[in-house]
Write a protein that holds these residues in place. Structure first.
Motif, short mmCIF file in Angstrom:
data_model
loop_
_atom_site.label_atom_id
_atom_site.label_comp_id
_atom_site.label_asym_id
_atom_site.label_seq_id
_atom_site.Cartn_x
_atom_site.Cartn_y
_atom_site.Cartn_z
N MET A 178 0.85 -1.21 0.00
CA MET A 178 0.00 0.00 0.00
C MET A 178 0.89 1.26 0.00
SD MET A 178 -3.25 0.49 -0.21
CE MET A 178 -4.09 -0.99 0.37
N SER A 179 0.63 2.14 -0.91
CA SER A 179 1.47 3.33 -1.04
C SER A 179 1.17 4.32 0.09
CB SER A 179 1.17 3.98 -2.39
OG SER A 179 1.75 5.25 -2.45
N ASP A 180 2.17 5.13 0.48
CA ASP A 180 1.93 6.13 1.53
C ASP A 180 1.42 7.45 0.94
OD1 ASP A 180 4.22 6.88 0.31
OD2 ASP A 180 5.39 7.20 2.14
N THR A 181 1.29 7.51 -0.37
CA THR A 181 0.66 8.69 -0.96
C THR A 181 -0.55 8.24 -1.75
OG1 THR A 181 0.87 10.48 -2.56
CG2 THR A 181 2.29 8.56 -2.90
N LEU A 182 -1.54 9.11 -1.78
CA LEU A 182 -2.73 8.85 -2.60
C LEU A 182 -2.36 8.95 -4.08
CD1 LEU A 182 -5.75 8.40 -2.30
CD2 LEU A 182 -6.05 10.84 -2.02
N TYR A 183 -1.31 9.71 -4.34
CA TYR A 183 -0.96 10.03 -5.73
C TYR A 183 0.19 9.14 -6.20
CZ TYR A 183 -4.10 13.88 -5.00
OH TYR A 183 -5.21 14.63 -4.74
N ALA A 184 -0.08 7.83 -6.18
CA ALA A 184 0.93 6.85 -6.60
C ALA A 184 1.21 7.05 -8.10
CB ALA A 184 0.41 5.45 -6.33
N GLU A 185 2.32 6.54 -8.53
CA GLU A 185 2.78 6.81 -9.90
C GLU A 185 1.77 6.36 -10.95
OE1 GLU A 185 4.62 8.72 -12.48
OE2 GLU A 185 5.19 8.92 -10.38
N ASN A 186 1.10 5.20 -10.73
CA ASN A 186 0.13 4.75 -11.75
C ASN A 186 -1.05 5.71 -11.86
OD1 ASN A 186 -0.95 3.89 -9.22
ND2 ASN A 186 -2.30 2.46 -10.31
N ILE A 187 -1.42 6.31 -10.73
CA ILE A 187 -2.53 7.26 -10.75
C ILE A 187 -2.11 8.54 -11.47
CG2 ILE A 187 -3.92 8.77 -9.26
CD1 ILE A 187 -4.16 6.40 -7.35
N LEU A 188 -0.93 9.03 -11.13
CA LEU A 188 -0.43 10.25 -11.79
C LEU A 188 -0.28 10.00 -13.30
CD1 LEU A 188 2.22 11.44 -9.20
CD2 LEU A 188 0.03 12.51 -9.74
N GLU A 189 0.18 8.81 -13.64
CA GLU A 189 0.38 8.47 -15.05
C GLU A 189 -0.95 8.55 -15.81
OE1 GLU A 189 3.31 8.40 -16.11
OE2 GLU A 189 2.55 8.08 -18.14
N HIS A 190 -2.00 7.97 -15.22
CA HIS A 190 -3.32 8.00 -15.88
C HIS A 190 -3.91 9.41 -15.88
CE1 HIS A 190 -4.51 3.90 -17.11
NE2 HIS A 190 -3.53 3.56 -16.28
N TYR A 191 -3.59 10.19 -14.84
CA TYR A 191 -4.08 11.58 -14.81
C TYR A 191 -3.40 12.39 -15.90
CZ TYR A 191 -4.89 16.36 -13.13
OH TYR A 191 -5.23 17.68 -13.03
N ARG A 192 -2.09 12.20 -16.04
CA ARG A 192 -1.34 12.98 -17.04
C ARG A 192 -1.68 12.50 -18.45
NH1 ARG A 192 3.72 11.31 -14.09
NH2 ARG A 192 4.01 12.74 -12.35
N HIS A 193 -1.89 11.20 -18.61
CA HIS A 193 -2.15 10.62 -19.93
C HIS A 193 -3.40 9.76 -19.88
CE1 HIS A 193 1.84 11.98 -20.98
NE2 HIS A 193 2.33 11.35 -19.94
N PRO A 194 -4.56 10.39 -19.80
CA PRO A 194 -5.80 9.61 -19.64
C PRO A 194 -6.10 8.74 -20.87
CG PRO A 194 -6.26 11.95 -19.93
CD PRO A 194 -4.78 11.83 -19.79
N GLN A 195 -6.53 7.51 -20.62
CA GLN A 195 -6.88 6.56 -21.68
C GLN A 195 -8.35 6.74 -22.09
OE1 GLN A 195 -4.28 4.38 -22.80
NE2 GLN A 195 -3.32 6.00 -21.59
N HIS A 196 -8.60 6.60 -23.35
CA HIS A 196 -9.98 6.66 -23.90
C HIS A 196 -10.65 8.01 -23.66
CE1 HIS A 196 -10.05 2.35 -24.82
NE2 HIS A 196 -9.43 2.18 -23.66
N LYS A 197 -9.89 9.04 -23.41
CA LYS A 197 -10.51 10.35 -23.17
C LYS A 197 -10.73 11.05 -24.51
CE LYS A 197 -10.43 14.48 -20.31
NZ LYS A 197 -9.72 15.31 -19.36
N HIS A 198 -11.89 10.77 -25.09
CA HIS A 198 -12.28 11.40 -26.35
C HIS A 198 -13.78 11.17 -26.52
CE1 HIS A 198 -12.31 7.28 -27.81
NE2 HIS A 198 -11.07 7.17 -27.39
N THR A 199 -14.37 11.90 -27.44
CA THR A 199 -15.81 11.78 -27.67
C THR A 199 -16.09 10.78 -28.78
OG1 THR A 199 -16.04 14.07 -27.01
CG2 THR A 199 -17.90 13.11 -28.18
N LEU A 200 -17.06 9.89 -28.53
CA LEU A 200 -17.49 8.94 -29.57
C LEU A 200 -18.67 9.54 -30.33
CD1 LEU A 200 -17.50 5.62 -27.45
CD2 LEU A 200 -15.66 6.53 -28.86
N THR A 201 -18.69 9.37 -31.63
CA THR A 201 -19.79 9.97 -32.41
C THR A 201 -20.99 9.03 -32.50
OG1 THR A 201 -18.67 9.14 -34.37
CG2 THR A 201 -18.38 11.48 -33.84
N ASP A 202 -20.75 7.72 -32.31
CA ASP A 202 -21.84 6.76 -32.51
C ASP A 202 -22.07 5.91 -31.26
OD1 ASP A 202 -19.36 5.73 -32.71
OD2 ASP A 202 -19.71 4.52 -34.51
#
Lengths: 421, 136
Positions: free
Chosen positions: B1-25
């Motif tokens: 368990m990390s001692d920070t809420l902002y563990a590297e995997n979380i920061l990574e997803h915050y900085r480079h969010p996956q699937h963050k785009h609008t779908l047209t259909d």
């Protein structure tokens, strides 16, 4: 008190001596020092307050005004001494004008409940956009229950009140009360109370002053202000939680019905009716917070050993330093007055692209305690389209070095959160 | 368990969010907010033959809420609606890999709340409450 004697021969505000009175300031977060800059939410308590409350429980504890024995006598004296201390602290005329409450919120609710009973549709209460929810919701409750109007004094970008909007509202002739903060918990600006009170009285309206934020940063003089009601909470004045004060002019308090029914607040009770006690007891239903009153008394004594001017100079220097350092952080925008001379207690700011909860959480992990959110002032945030802000607020025990640690820590957090392109 | 809420995997997803785009259909589009923080997420799903064929989302808010949505969006791909209906808060905690604590729990679960109510919206059902999402 020997403590005040020792302090008075030292420099104006000897920070090392002051900080020794606050063991909590020695706490560590990991291996970093704790830096407490959330004083607008609640102030830390000096040993003098904790010692006084402990002494009360060890030696004097009983239910006041309810027994003839020695402890009941001491507890009664402790409660009434505290009332006398608040009376002189606020420059009130008589202890009968001092009601002990749970906090500032309860004080406002007592006034709203009492005055509201006589108000009807068409009557109006005026508040400013700066107000804390505690000085908004009780009036909105009256709007729901009695159909009164709640009207707003607007402010400019720096938080300065638009007094012409107050004049326009007063001219309508239906304003029963103007209820306004003495110091904004977001903008750190002081509305011109004397002017507001003069104009409101000229229009036949009463004035309630919410002194929750101002009370620890400068003198409060209800006689000079000529306000009709004033409220504050003990815990923002270096005192304990669970005690607050409602000041009211005696002639006005005497016309208000009680909010809480119960013991202590009555003269007589029969199976079908009751006669409320005189002021202030009629507003103090149930066993009062005596130890907390003792703590508040000690907090006032402790604070009054210092000169208000020394406190104001010190805190303004801290805020000036904070303003200078924060302004240099990229993307950081400070809200409220640009000139620190017009500011007390608080600096709120936003940082582009960073949610305040992320910022304050990460600062918290670095030992720096700031507050994030809407600070119970949603109408103000809505007025300036701010989702949430971050607040730094000072007390007399804070040091320039503590302030200097904030901006570098914010830069550090920004670095961590910002996407590398 | 990390001692920070902002563990590297979380920061990574915050900085480079996956699937963050609008779908047209999109088959379904649903917005949820966390009113206490102002976090906002609009989730879109394309569902084909009962399975998630694509995910898109837009949102603003704190790193926890946005990283949680990013992590969850990766996880949704190819899942059946039945599997998504079974998904509990513990799944989000596993994805985040940290104990978010009481103060930030709604930030962390905004993604799941949006998912649950996107599915309910698709089937013409009333959205579930925050209480139901938190206590599932």
């Amino acid at each position: 008190m020997y403590i005040s004697a020792i302090l008075s021969i030292e420099m104006a505000l000897n920070l090392a001596t002051i900080r020794r009175q606050f063991p909590i300031l020695e706490e560590k977060v990991g291996n970093r020092p704790l830096i407490y800059l959330d004083n607008a939410a609640t102030a830390q308590k000096p040993l003098a307050v904790l010692d006084a409350m402990r002494h009360f429980y060890l030696h004097d504890n009983a239910n006041p005004h309810r027994g003839m024995h020695i402890l009941a006598e001491r507890a009664t004296a402790a409660l009434e001494d505290a009332r006398a201390s608040v009376t002189s602290f606020l420059h009130a005329r008589h202890p009968r004008e001092i009601v002990f409450t749970k906090n500032a919120t309860e004080g406002i609710n007592i006034v709203a409940n009492g005055l509201g009973k006589k108000w009807t549709k068409g009557d109006a209460v005026v508040v400013s956009v700066l107000e804390h929810h505690s000085n908004v919701v009780p009036w909105l409750q009256l709007k729901e229950a009695r159909g009164i109007d709640v009207e707003w004094i607007d402010v400019d970008e720096e938080g300065k009140l638009d007094l012409s909007s107050l004049d326009r509202l007063l001219k309508k002739g239906n304003v029963r009360l103007v209820s306004v903060t003495a110091l904004s918990n977001v903008f750190g600006i002081r509305p011109p109370l004397e002017e507001i009170i003069r104009r409101a009285h000229a229009a036949g309206a009463l004035v309630l002053v919410d002194a929750a934020q101002s009370v620890a940063h400068g003198p409060t003089d209800v006689a000079a202000l000529n306000c009709d009601f004033l409220v504050f909470s003990g815990h923002k004045l270096y005192g304990p939680t669970g005690i607050g004060v409602l000041y009211g002019k005696e002639s006005l308090l005497a016309t208000l019905p009680p909010l809480l029914g119960g013991g202590m607040m009555i003269q007589q009770v029969t199976e079908q009716s009751f006669v409320p006690a005189d002021v202030p007891a009629r507003f103090e239903g149930g066993t009062p917070p005596v130890a907390e009153a003792v703590g508040l008394h000690a907090a006032i004594d402790w604070l009054l050993q210092f000169d208000w001017k020394d406190i104001a100079d010190h805190e303004r220097a801290l805020l000036g330093l904070a303003q200078e350092e924060l302004t240099a952080v990229p993307g950081l925008t400070i809200l409220g007055p640009k000139d620190v001379a017009h500011r007390a207690g608080t600096i709120c700011f936003t940082v582009d692209g960073i949610h305040p909860h992320d910022l304050t959480h990460l600062l918290g992990e670095r030992g720096i305690c700031l507050r994030a959110g809407h600070h119970c002032a949603q109408p103000l945030h809505a007025r300036f389209s701010l989702p949430a802000t971050t607040r730094l607020s000072v007390a007399l025990y804070n040091t320039p070095d503590e302030i200097r640690s904030v901006a570098p820590a914010i830069r550090d957090v920004l670095q961590l959160l910002k996407a590398e392109n | 368990m990390s001692d920070t809420l902002y563990a590297e995997n979380i920061l990574e997803h915050y900085r480079h969010p996956q699937h963050k785009h609008t779908l047209t259909d999109a088959t379904v589009t649903h917005e949820e907010i966390n009113a206490s923080c102002g976090d906002k997420i609009t989730l879109q799903l394309i569902i084909e033959e009962g399975k998630v064929a694509d995910v898109g989302w837009e949102g603003t808010g704190c790193a926890i809420s946005q990283a949680s949505m990013s992590l969850l969006s990766d996880e949704l791909m190819g899942k059946t609606e039945g599997e998504l209906e079974q998904m509990r808060p513990s799944a989000i905690h596993d994805l985040l890999g940290i104990d978010v604590g009481l103060q930030r729990i709604k930030c962390a679960l905004l993604s799941l709340h949006a998912l649950k109510n996107a599915l309910r919206t698709r089937h013409g059902k009333e959205p579930q409450t925050w209480k139901e999402t938190l206590e599932a």
